[in-house]
Design a protein around this motif. Structure first.
Motif, PDB file in Angstrom:
ATOM      1  N   LEU A 199       0.822  -1.210   0.000  1.00  0.00           N
ATOM      2  CA  LEU A 199       0.000   0.000   0.000  1.00  0.00           C
ATOM      3  C   LEU A 199       0.856   1.261   0.000  1.00  0.00           C
ATOM      4  N   HIS A 200       0.241   2.359  -0.411  1.00  0.00           N
ATOM      5  CA  HIS A 200       0.930   3.665  -0.438  1.00  0.00           C
ATOM      6  C   HIS A 200       0.079   4.689   0.312  1.00  0.00           C
ATOM      7  N   PRO A 201       0.575   5.166   1.450  1.00  0.00           N
ATOM      8  CA  PRO A 201       1.803   4.740   2.121  1.00  0.00           C
ATOM      9  C   PRO A 201       1.621   3.372   2.756  1.00  0.00           C
ATOM     10  N   PRO A 202       2.733   2.686   3.105  1.00  0.00           N
ATOM     11  CA  PRO A 202       2.639   1.352   3.708  1.00  0.00           C
ATOM     12  C   PRO A 202       1.849   1.384   5.025  1.00  0.00           C
ATOM     13  N   VAL A 203       1.199   0.282   5.311  1.00  0.00           N
ATOM     14  CA  VAL A 203       0.373   0.166   6.522  1.00  0.00           C
ATOM     15  C   VAL A 203       0.842  -1.071   7.299  1.00  0.00           C
ATOM     16  N   GLY A 204       0.807  -0.974   8.607  1.00  0.00           N
ATOM     17  CA  GLY A 204       1.219  -2.104   9.443  1.00  0.00           C
ATOM     18  C   GLY A 204       0.239  -3.253   9.388  1.00  0.00           C
ATOM     19  N   LYS A 205       0.644  -4.380   9.954  1.00  0.00           N
ATOM     20  CA  LYS A 205      -0.157  -5.603   9.953  1.00  0.00           C
ATOM     21  C   LYS A 205      -1.521  -5.395  10.611  1.00  0.00           C
ATOM     22  N   SER A 206      -1.529  -4.716  11.755  1.00  0.00           N
ATOM     23  CA  SER A 206      -2.795  -4.484  12.466  1.00  0.00           C
ATOM     24  C   SER A 206      -3.724  -3.574  11.672  1.00  0.00           C
ATOM     25  N   GLY A 207      -3.128  -2.591  10.953  1.00  0.00           N
ATOM     26  CA  GLY A 207      -3.931  -1.696  10.134  1.00  0.00           C
ATOM     27  C   GLY A 207      -4.602  -2.424   8.980  1.00  0.00           C
ATOM     28  N   VAL A 208      -3.854  -3.332   8.341  1.00  0.00           N
ATOM     29  CA  VAL A 208      -4.408  -4.132   7.246  1.00  0.00           C
ATOM     30  C   VAL A 208      -5.525  -5.021   7.762  1.00  0.00           C
ATOM     31  N   ASN A 209      -5.285  -5.632   8.909  1.00  0.00           N
ATOM     32  CA  ASN A 209      -6.284  -6.520   9.503  1.00  0.00           C
ATOM     33  C   ASN A 209      -7.575  -5.754   9.833  1.00  0.00           C
ATOM     34  N   HIS A 210      -7.419  -4.540  10.338  1.00  0.00           N
ATOM     35  CA  HIS A 210      -8.581  -3.710  10.664  1.00  0.00           C
ATOM     36  C   HIS A 210      -9.394  -3.395   9.402  1.00  0.00           C
ATOM     37  N   ARG A 211      -8.722  -3.053   8.297  1.00  0.00           N
ATOM     38  CA  ARG A 211      -9.422  -2.705   7.048  1.00  0.00           C
ATOM     39  C   ARG A 211     -10.129  -3.923   6.450  1.00  0.00           C
ATOM     40  N   LEU A 212      -9.480  -5.094   6.540  1.00  0.00           N
ATOM     41  CA  LEU A 212     -10.110  -6.297   6.011  1.00  0.00           C
ATOM     42  C   LEU A 212     -11.344  -6.686   6.834  1.00  0.00           C
ATOM     43  N   ARG A 213     -11.302  -6.427   8.138  1.00  0.00           N
ATOM     44  CA  ARG A 213     -12.480  -6.684   8.969  1.00  0.00           C
ATOM     45  C   ARG A 213     -13.625  -5.752   8.588  1.00  0.00           C
ATOM     46  N   LYS A 214     -13.290  -4.505   8.245  1.00  0.00           N
ATOM     47  CA  LYS A 214     -14.308  -3.540   7.805  1.00  0.00           C
ATOM     48  C   LYS A 214     -14.961  -4.011   6.505  1.00  0.00           C
ATOM     49  N   LEU A 215     -14.133  -4.524   5.598  1.00  0.00           N
ATOM     50  CA  LEU A 215     -14.671  -5.045   4.342  1.00  0.00           C
ATOM     51  C   LEU A 215     -15.591  -6.235   4.609  1.00  0.00           C
ATOM     52  N   SER A 216     -15.205  -7.096   5.555  1.00  0.00           N
ATOM     53  CA  SER A 216     -16.022  -8.243   5.907  1.00  0.00           C
ATOM     54  C   SER A 216     -17.370  -7.810   6.468  1.00  0.00           C
ATOM     55  N   GLN A 217     -17.351  -6.783   7.311  1.00  0.00           N
ATOM     56  CA  GLN A 217     -18.593  -6.258   7.880  1.00  0.00           C
ATOM     57  C   GLN A 217     -19.497  -5.674   6.797  1.00  0.00           C
ATOM     58  N   MET A 218     -18.894  -4.985   5.826  1.00  0.00           N
ATOM     59  CA  MET A 218     -19.676  -4.406   4.719  1.00  0.00           C
ATOM     60  C   MET A 218     -20.326  -5.499   3.890  1.00  0.00           C
ATOM     61  N   ALA A 219     -19.560  -6.558   3.588  1.00  0.00           N
ATOM     62  CA  ALA A 219     -20.115  -7.659   2.799  1.00  0.00           C
ATOM     63  C   ALA A 219     -21.280  -8.302   3.534  1.00  0.00           C
ATOM     64  N   GLN A 220     -21.152  -8.459   4.832  1.00  0.00           N
ATOM     65  CA  GLN A 220     -22.227  -9.038   5.619  1.00  0.00           C
ATOM     66  C   GLN A 220     -23.448  -8.138   5.622  1.00  0.00           C
ATOM     67  N   GLN A 221     -23.209  -6.819   5.718  1.00  0.00           N
ATOM     68  CA  GLN A 221     -24.320  -5.869   5.717  1.00  0.00           C
ATOM     69  C   GLN A 221     -25.037  -5.878   4.374  1.00  0.00           C
ATOM     70  N   LEU A 222     -24.272  -6.008   3.285  1.00  0.00           N
ATOM     71  CA  LEU A 222     -24.859  -6.087   1.956  1.00  0.00           C
ATOM     72  C   LEU A 222     -25.767  -7.308   1.823  1.00  0.00           C
ATOM     73  N   LYS A 223     -25.291  -8.426   2.332  1.00  0.00           N
ATOM     74  CA  LYS A 223     -26.078  -9.646   2.250  1.00  0.00           C
ATOM     75  C   LYS A 223     -27.383  -9.555   3.050  1.00  0.00           C
ATOM     76  N   GLU A 224     -27.353  -8.826   4.160  1.00  0.00           N
ATOM     77  CA  GLU A 224     -28.517  -8.753   5.027  1.00  0.00           C
ATOM     78  C   GLU A 224     -29.504  -7.674   4.608  1.00  0.00           C
ATOM     79  N   SER A 225     -28.973  -6.485   4.187  1.00  0.00           N
ATOM     80  CA  SER A 225     -29.860  -5.354   3.915  1.00  0.00           C
ATOM     81  C   SER A 225     -29.839  -4.889   2.460  1.00  0.00           C
ATOM     82  N   GLY A 226     -28.853  -5.332   1.699  1.00  0.00           N
ATOM     83  CA  GLY A 226     -28.787  -4.947   0.291  1.00  0.00           C
ATOM     84  C   GLY A 226     -28.076  -3.627   0.052  1.00  0.00           C
ATOM     85  N   HIS A 227     -27.616  -2.964   1.097  1.00  0.00           N
ATOM     86  CA  HIS A 227     -26.843  -1.713   0.920  1.00  0.00           C
ATOM     87  C   HIS A 227     -25.837  -1.588   2.033  1.00  0.00           C
ATOM     88  N   ILE A 228     -24.851  -0.683   1.790  1.00  0.00           N
ATOM     89  CA  ILE A 228     -23.793  -0.452   2.774  1.00  0.00           C
ATOM     90  C   ILE A 228     -24.249   0.666   3.722  1.00  0.00           C
TER      91      ILE A 228
END
Length: 318
Positions: free
Chosen positions: A289-318
């Motif tokens: 990434l630019h700028p580079p991000v630490g391991k915990s930062g990447v993990n936090h962003r991927l969890r956010k993406l996971s939450q969004m995907a789950q919300q999409l499946k349940e409600s159809g929107h973010i």
């Protein structure tokens, strides 16, 4: 020969012990393997019957060294036709047998053979060296040790529970935490821990066997440690691969439904990075990434993406 036979063979050839240690070892063999009988005509007899030539030889030599008389030896073949021989060593003669029993501390002041408390108050076992000799004799007479390549097991068989309890308490003097189990009609005093079995071999002065045992134990410990590490790393890899697969599925779901362009820039960047490098670790994704991000930062962003995907499946929107 088996490992147990090797140990006994080594013990049989030990020499140079003081007379009091010889008597202590002899007392153990009598207690754990020989029979003491008494008749009105000839008095007490001590008889050892064994298939183990090492034990027979040791019993014979100890009697001869400590009491300077010639035990009677009879060698016979099994009635079943086995190739091995059966050895009978007997001490006869009232004076000789009484001297053995009294010197070994197996006869009380009333002239009776006292086997109930032979380990508790026996004056023969006051010295530490004599206690070592007694344990050696008990093992020779009724003990065995499993080949350490298979597993760790050291045992001495006793004819009754009281004898087993005394032996267990006796072994605790050396820090050996022995246990007792009932096997058929016998009580078995045993050790299962490798370090304690090694200590027991050392106490009995089976030093060659102890070194062999320790070498095998070290190799097994290293092998087990490597296997545990490999299994742990394999489990971590599987966990990482499963997580990455799930993340890609969630990112693909977001792209197909609302599109990745609708995501905030920080989430969009990590989403594209994961799609481009499906096998990369979190640290490696952060460095892309630019700028580079630490391991915990990447993990936090991927969890956010996971939450969004789950919300999409349940409600159809973010």
């Amino acid at each position: 020969m088996s490992f147990s036979s090797d140990v006994k063979e080594e013990l049989v050839h030990l020499s140079g012990h003081e007379l009091h240690c010889v008597v202590a070892e002899l007392a153990a063999i009598i207690c754990f393997s020989a029979k003491v009988s008494c008749s009105e005509s000839s008095g007490y007899h001590i008889i050892l019957e064994t298939e183990n030539i090492a034990v027979a030889k040791r019993f014979y030599l100890l009697l001869k060294k400590a009491f300077c008389f010639q035990p009677r030896v009879v060698v016979s073949q099994h009635e079943s036709g086995k190739k091995s021989h059966f050895f009978t060593i007997s001490a006869e003669g009232a004076a000789n047998v009484l001297q053995v029993l009294k010197t070994a501390g197996l006869m009380n002041n009333r002239g009776q053979v006292d086997e109930d408390e032979y380990l508790t108050d026996n004056p023969v076992l006051q010295r530490t060296c004599c206690r070592r000799a007694f344990l050696r004799g008990a093992f020779l007479a009724a003990g065995s040790v499993t080949d350490p390549e298979r597993n760790y097991h050291f045992e001495i068989t006793c004819v009754d529970g009281r004898e087993a309890e005394q032996l267990r308490d006796f072994m605790q003097f050396f820090g050996l935490d022995a246990k007792i189990v009932l096997r058929k009609k016998y009580y078995v005093v045993y050790l299962k821990e490798g370090s304690m079995i090694s200590d027991a071999l050392n106490i009995m002065e089976a030093h060659v066997a102890m070194m062999k045992f320790e070498n095998i134990r070290i190799v097994k410990d290293v092998r087990n440690s490597v296997n545990r590490r490999v299994n742990c790393e394999a489990a971590n890899i599987n966990k990482t691969v499963s997580a990455a697969r799930r993340q890609i599925e969630e990112i693909e779901y977001i792209r197909k439904t609302v599109g990745l362009d609708k995501l905030p820039e920080n989430l969009r960047d990590v989403a594209y990075a994961r799609l481009e490098e499906p096998d990369a670790a979190l640290k490696e994704l952060g460095e892309m990434l630019h700028p580079p991000v630490g391991k915990s930062g990447v993990n936090h962003r991927l969890r956010k993406l996971s939450q969004m995907a789950q919300q999409l499946k349940e409600s159809g929107h973010i």
